[in-house]
Design an enzyme around this catalytic site. Sequence first.
Site, mmCIF file in Angstrom:
data_model
loop_
_atom_site.group_PDB
_atom_site.id
_atom_site.type_symbol
_atom_site.label_atom_id
_atom_site.label_comp_id
_atom_site.label_asym_id
_atom_site.label_seq_id
_atom_site.Cartn_x
_atom_site.Cartn_y
_atom_site.Cartn_z
ATOM 1 N N LYS A 15 11.422 -38.783 3.743
ATOM 2 C CA LYS A 15 12.088 -38.324 4.966
ATOM 3 C C LYS A 15 11.268 -37.205 5.626
ATOM 4 O O LYS A 15 10.978 -37.269 6.818
ATOM 5 C CB LYS A 15 13.508 -37.828 4.653
ATOM 6 C CG LYS A 15 14.388 -38.906 4.021
ATOM 7 C CD LYS A 15 15.829 -38.450 3.845
ATOM 8 C CE LYS A 15 16.035 -37.371 2.798
ATOM 9 N NZ LYS A 15 15.793 -37.818 1.402
ATOM 10 N N ARG A 48 8.079 -26.821 -6.147
ATOM 11 C CA ARG A 48 9.519 -26.597 -5.996
ATOM 12 C C ARG A 48 10.208 -26.604 -7.349
ATOM 13 O O ARG A 48 9.994 -27.495 -8.154
ATOM 14 C CB ARG A 48 10.130 -27.708 -5.115
ATOM 15 C CG ARG A 48 10.075 -27.414 -3.654
ATOM 16 C CD ARG A 48 10.438 -28.616 -2.825
ATOM 17 N NE ARG A 48 11.756 -29.173 -3.144
ATOM 18 C CZ ARG A 48 12.321 -30.153 -2.434
ATOM 19 N NH1 ARG A 48 11.693 -30.654 -1.394
ATOM 20 N NH2 ARG A 48 13.499 -30.617 -2.775
HETATM 21 P P1 ADP Z 1 15.091 -34.036 -1.408
HETATM 22 O O1 ADP Z 1 15.146 -34.883 -0.184
HETATM 23 O O2 ADP Z 1 13.799 -34.155 -2.131
HETATM 24 O O3 ADP Z 1 16.283 -34.231 -2.307
HETATM 25 P P2 ADP Z 1 15.865 -31.648 0.090
HETATM 26 O O4 ADP Z 1 14.847 -30.691 0.503
HETATM 27 O O5 ADP Z 1 16.466 -32.527 1.135
HETATM 28 O O6 ADP Z 1 15.153 -32.516 -1.027
HETATM 29 O O7 ADP Z 1 17.072 -30.920 -0.652
HETATM 30 C C1 ADP Z 1 16.853 -30.072 -1.761
HETATM 31 C C2 ADP Z 1 18.195 -29.592 -2.332
HETATM 32 O O8 ADP Z 1 18.898 -28.799 -1.343
HETATM 33 C C3 ADP Z 1 19.189 -30.695 -2.700
HETATM 34 O O9 ADP Z 1 18.965 -31.245 -3.982
HETATM 35 C C4 ADP Z 1 20.520 -29.918 -2.602
HETATM 36 O O10 ADP Z 1 20.745 -29.125 -3.740
HETATM 37 C C5 ADP Z 1 20.315 -28.995 -1.421
HETATM 38 N N1 ADP Z 1 20.791 -29.630 -0.179
HETATM 39 C C6 ADP Z 1 20.022 -30.055 0.869
HETATM 40 N N2 ADP Z 1 20.776 -30.630 1.819
HETATM 41 C C7 ADP Z 1 22.059 -30.581 1.373
HETATM 42 C C8 ADP Z 1 23.311 -31.036 1.876
HETATM 43 N N3 ADP Z 1 23.401 -31.690 3.049
HETATM 44 N N4 ADP Z 1 24.429 -30.817 1.143
HETATM 45 C C9 ADP Z 1 24.365 -30.178 -0.016
HETATM 46 N N5 ADP Z 1 23.225 -29.757 -0.583
HETATM 47 C C10 ADP Z 1 22.079 -29.931 0.100
#
Ligand code: ADP
Length: 191
Positions: free
Chosen positions: A14, A134
Amino acid sequence: MKYYILFGPPGAGKGTHAGALAERYNLKHISTGALLRAEIAAGTPLGMQAKALIDDGRLVPDEVVEGMIENAFNTIKDVDGFLLDGFPRTLPQAEALDSILAARGEELTAVVSIMIPDEVVYDRIAGRALVEGRADDASPEIIGHRIETYHAQTEPLIEYYKGSGKYHEVCGHPGTIEEVRERVLSLVETL
Ligand code: ADP
């Protein structure tokens, strides 16, 4: 205004493809994960609360991310729309997004989903850990939690959005980054 959701499991690409889409359609790319990591880096109370959950592969509370999205919609101007990456991730978040948009007299434009199998999620995230460092990429156990969280809480959104006729999917594997990007851009061109 256009409101796109870039959807898919962790590691689907994404973040990798968001830039090209945002540039082509003059959208503001909003990654809730990146916003949360910025809060953690700045040591804010919200960041401190979120860190333990994120580092364990769990989701932060719905209200936290819903507030971030609403704030972005209220403050970001001079764009033709928004590209949401990593939001919504639960059914309550999807319903909250619908209400936030309805209150603005707007509606969701489309969901663009990039699909990859679980084995590929492990490989990609393990690879990314070496580059980005990360904490939530660091161990197979945490990656496993994130995959479980995705299946339990986020995957049901596919049916939710199919119901509204706005769900569109491209294959994120196999394919090079350029090939997948082309699939994403060609799909959005047809919407
Ligand atoms: P990835 O797409 O690799 O899972 P992200 O950067 O989108 O990584 O998200 C990292 C972390 O941030 C998630 O595992 C979650 O803990 C938190 N997070 C991100 N977006 C949300 C959301 N919409 N609701 C709840 N937690 C979120």
